[in-house]
Enzyme design. Structure first.
Site, PDB file in Angstrom:
ATOM      1  N   GLU A 206      20.331 132.684 124.729  1.00  0.00           N
ATOM      2  CA  GLU A 206      20.085 131.695 125.775  1.00  0.00           C
ATOM      3  C   GLU A 206      18.661 131.193 125.600  1.00  0.00           C
ATOM      4  OE1 GLU A 206      19.875 131.157 130.646  1.00  0.00           O
ATOM      5  OE2 GLU A 206      20.424 133.106 129.798  1.00  0.00           O
TER       6      GLU A 206
ATOM      7  N   ARG B 197      22.472 148.422 122.588  1.00  0.00           N
ATOM      8  CA  ARG B 197      21.251 147.663 122.335  1.00  0.00           C
ATOM      9  C   ARG B 197      20.160 148.613 121.868  1.00  0.00           C
ATOM     10  NH1 ARG B 197      19.515 144.740 127.605  1.00  0.00           N
ATOM     11  NH2 ARG B 197      17.826 144.082 126.239  1.00  0.00           N
TER      12      ARG B 197
ATOM     13  N   LYS C 254      13.690 139.427 128.503  1.00  0.00           N
ATOM     14  CA  LYS C 254      12.975 138.148 128.465  1.00  0.00           C
ATOM     15  C   LYS C 254      12.338 137.840 129.817  1.00  0.00           C
ATOM     16  CE  LYS C 254      16.318 135.717 126.455  1.00  0.00           C
ATOM     17  NZ  LYS C 254      17.041 134.557 125.852  1.00  0.00           N
TER      18      LYS C 254
END
Length: 613
Positions: free
Chosen positions: A81, A317, A327
């Site tokens: 994104e 992850r 982020k």
């Protein structure tokens, strides 16, 4: 590595081998299996993917090729994104998706999930493209196919699919407020409650949704929801929101759309429209997989998607000590002015690691060693730094640079005398040539290389003791000069003329110590930026803590050092080993030949086990 149907370069991965490709040459003969590769192998063996056709790219001439046989055996995608810069956790996904596709003769798409215009902009798009390319990957191919996509490419298609879902009774417009939707959703132990608008007619739902599209309803006034099961034990299946009204300017489509799709709606549709075969996600999307599969199955029933449908597979992850991989939290560091920007060398964004001097080959090697698993990973920062050393050590030239200088005066040398000394640019690569520098009466040495009252086992410079000046002469310390406060101003010594390095008899005088130095006559002042972990604790946001309260106040130190003349040849982003000091890189933005600025990449040995800062 597995034999594939396409070359490395054509398949979207680095075409080189060995350290330059992020893998030691001896490791390139085999690929370590994991559960994702096993799933792909099973799908290929079962012929599940046989007969797949190519989608073509929306809005381009490529759409004319839609329906032709797909040139790729498999397709993966990396779907960031554009609401921030990529970080080290993204590097794992980038390497996984691009390298898997390459190993199977497939192709990987770079796709921007730009469905949230209030947080996204072109700066982030450009930064993401730059970071993926810098890591060594590409999405263009010799046959003209460019696999760069945006969710916004499909906004019209998403809308038409939503109309089909409404017509089939699988979606409805809900006029509840956001708070009411959340309240009626239920909990992990209590089922949700149906919306009072759940039984609207198809005709009314179509009318309202078209009005939403036309911008006739204000933000937050209504949403489009999937009609699934409000009593489902999986909360994601309790009539999830597919569209919301949001009259926000989009960086690509402008003001054309007053409604935007939710990620859980856009993600599976993008995968299917692009003929993605294996959609690789991190584990937080595991509970979303039933919705992913439900939506694709319902849309396929309308005839708007082609079989076979994509398969979602989740992996753990990667987390790194002394860092954060969010982020949102990284953006807070930027917004609060704690760091100078997304590419601050203390940030574990890919841009930050690049500016710090971490080579892309080292990041790829680190991701390979981290491996793929279902188990949560917390990897020591020391592991990443060791890969940096492994990649840089055989590649970079050496330099003498004094980082904490104190003056050394050779008393028995004429002030006008200059002796030219030589040293190899790299000790194991004589073909790279030599570097030359002066030895004069006055030198700079490291302050820690002198001790007036040395501890036991100190073999460097101390009164009465002999030590060799690296690539120069043996010297004997004769004393020190002090200022009015008793602080040492400079150290004095005498040199032994017959001990010049590389000449016959140079080793006639045996010494235990060897120190580096820079002549004051040709020394180049250089700004040195020394970085320590940005956070004090290994897990700065563990337990819901605010990482902004865990900042290391000594994470950056700026010094003035002195370097040998070769440093004037350094180009931005060129790395060196400063002998006995560490690996350094010329800052990609601030460095010039007239004003050298170097960032310390890492020390010569692991320092994380000894200290945090």
């Amino acid at each position: 590595m597995k034999t594939s149907d396409a070359s490395g370069a054509a398949a979207g991965r680095p075409a080189d081998t060995g350290a330059a490709s992020g893998r030691p040459a001896e490791a390139n003969t085999a690929t370590v299996s994991n559960f994702i590769r096993q799933a792909i192998d099973a799908d290929l063996a079962s012929q599940k993917l046989a007969g797949r056709t190519w989608a073509g790219k929306p809005g381009t001439a490529d759409v004319q090729r839609a329906g032709q046989a797909d040139p790729a055996r498999i397709r993966t995608r990396f779907p960031p994104e554009p609401n921030g810069f990529l970080h080290i956790g993204h590097a794992k996904s980038i390497c996984l998706n691009f390298e898997l596709a390459a190993d199977y003769g497939g192709r990987c798409h770079l796709r921007f999930d730009d469905t949230n215009p209030e947080k996204e902009n072109q700066e982030y798009v450009d930064a993401i493209i730059d970071s993926v390319r810098w890591l060594g990957f590409d999405w263009t191919f010799p046959d003209g196919e460019s696999n760069l996509y945006y969710a916004s490419d499909y906004f019209e298609t998403f809308y038409q699919i939503a109309l089909k879902l409404i017509e089939a009774g699988h979606a409805y417009v809900d006029s509840q407020t956001g708070d009411e939707i959340r309240e009626n959703r239920g909990t992990l132990t209590e089922p949700g409650r149906n919306s009072p608008f759940r039984d609207r007619s198809v005709e009314e739902n179509l009318r309202l949704f078209r009005e939403m599209r036309a911008g006739q309803h204000p933000d937050g006034s209504m949403v489009l929801r999937a009609r699934i099961d409000m009593a489902s034990p999986n909360i994601n299946m309790r009539d999830p929101i597919l569209y919301r009204v949001r009259k926000a300017h989009h960086h690509r489509t402008g003001d054309a759309w007053p409604i935007y799709p939710m990620y859980d709606y856009a993600h599976p549709l993008e995968d299917a429209l692009e003929r993605i075969t294996h959609s690789l996600c991190t584990l937080e999307f595991e509970d979303h997989r039933p919705l992913y599969d439900w939506l694709l199955a319902r849309v396929a029933e309308t005839g708007m998607l082609d079989e076979p449908l994509p398969r979602q597979i989740e992996f753990a992850r990667m987390n790194l000590t002394y860092t954060i991989t969010s982020k949102r939290k990284l953006k807070a560091l930027v917004d609060e002015g704690i760091v100078s920007g997304w590419d601050d060398p203390r940030m574990t964004t890919i841009a930050g690691l690049r500016r710090r001097g971490f080579p892309p080959a080292a990041i790829r090697l680190f991701c390979e060693r981290a491996g793929i698993s279902k188990a949560s990973q917390l990897i020591e920062m020391a592991v990443l730094e060791q890969t940096v050393r492994e990649v840089l050590d055989p590649e970079v030239d050496r330099l003498h640079v004094i980082t904490d200088p104190i003056r050394l005066v050779i008393e028995n040398m004429d002030p006008a005398e200059r002796i030219i000394c030589e040293a190899p640019r790299h000790p194991h690569h004589p073909e790279r040539g030599v570097r030359r520098f002066e030895l004069s009466r006055e030198l700079w040495i490291e302050r820690e290389d002198f001790a007036e009252n040395p501890p036991k086992g100190f073999f460097r410079m101390t009164p009465g003791q002999m030590v060799r000046l690296r690539h120069g002469f043996v010297v004997r310390c004769t004393g020190v000069d002090r200022d009015a406060n008793g602080e040492i101003l400079q150290v004095r010594c005498e040199y032994l003329p017959d001990t010049r390095s590389g000449t016959p008899g140079a080793d006639s005088v045996k010494v235990k110590g060897n120190i580096h130095w820079v002549s004051a006559s040709d020394a180049v002042p250089v700004e040195l930026r020394i970085f320590a972990p940005l956070f004090l604790d290994a897990q700065p946001d563990a337990g819901g803590r605010d990482p902004l309260e865990n900042i290391n106040p000594e994470s950056k130190t700026v010094r003035t050092g002195y370097a040998e003349p070769l440093i004037r040849e350094a180009k931005p982003e060129q790395q060196f080993q400063f002998e006995r000091q560490g690996y350094y890189v010329a800052d990609r933005f601030d460095h010039t030949a007239d004003k050298p600025v170097f960032n310390r990449v890492t020390t010569l040995k692991d320092s994380f086990g000894k200290k945090k800062g």
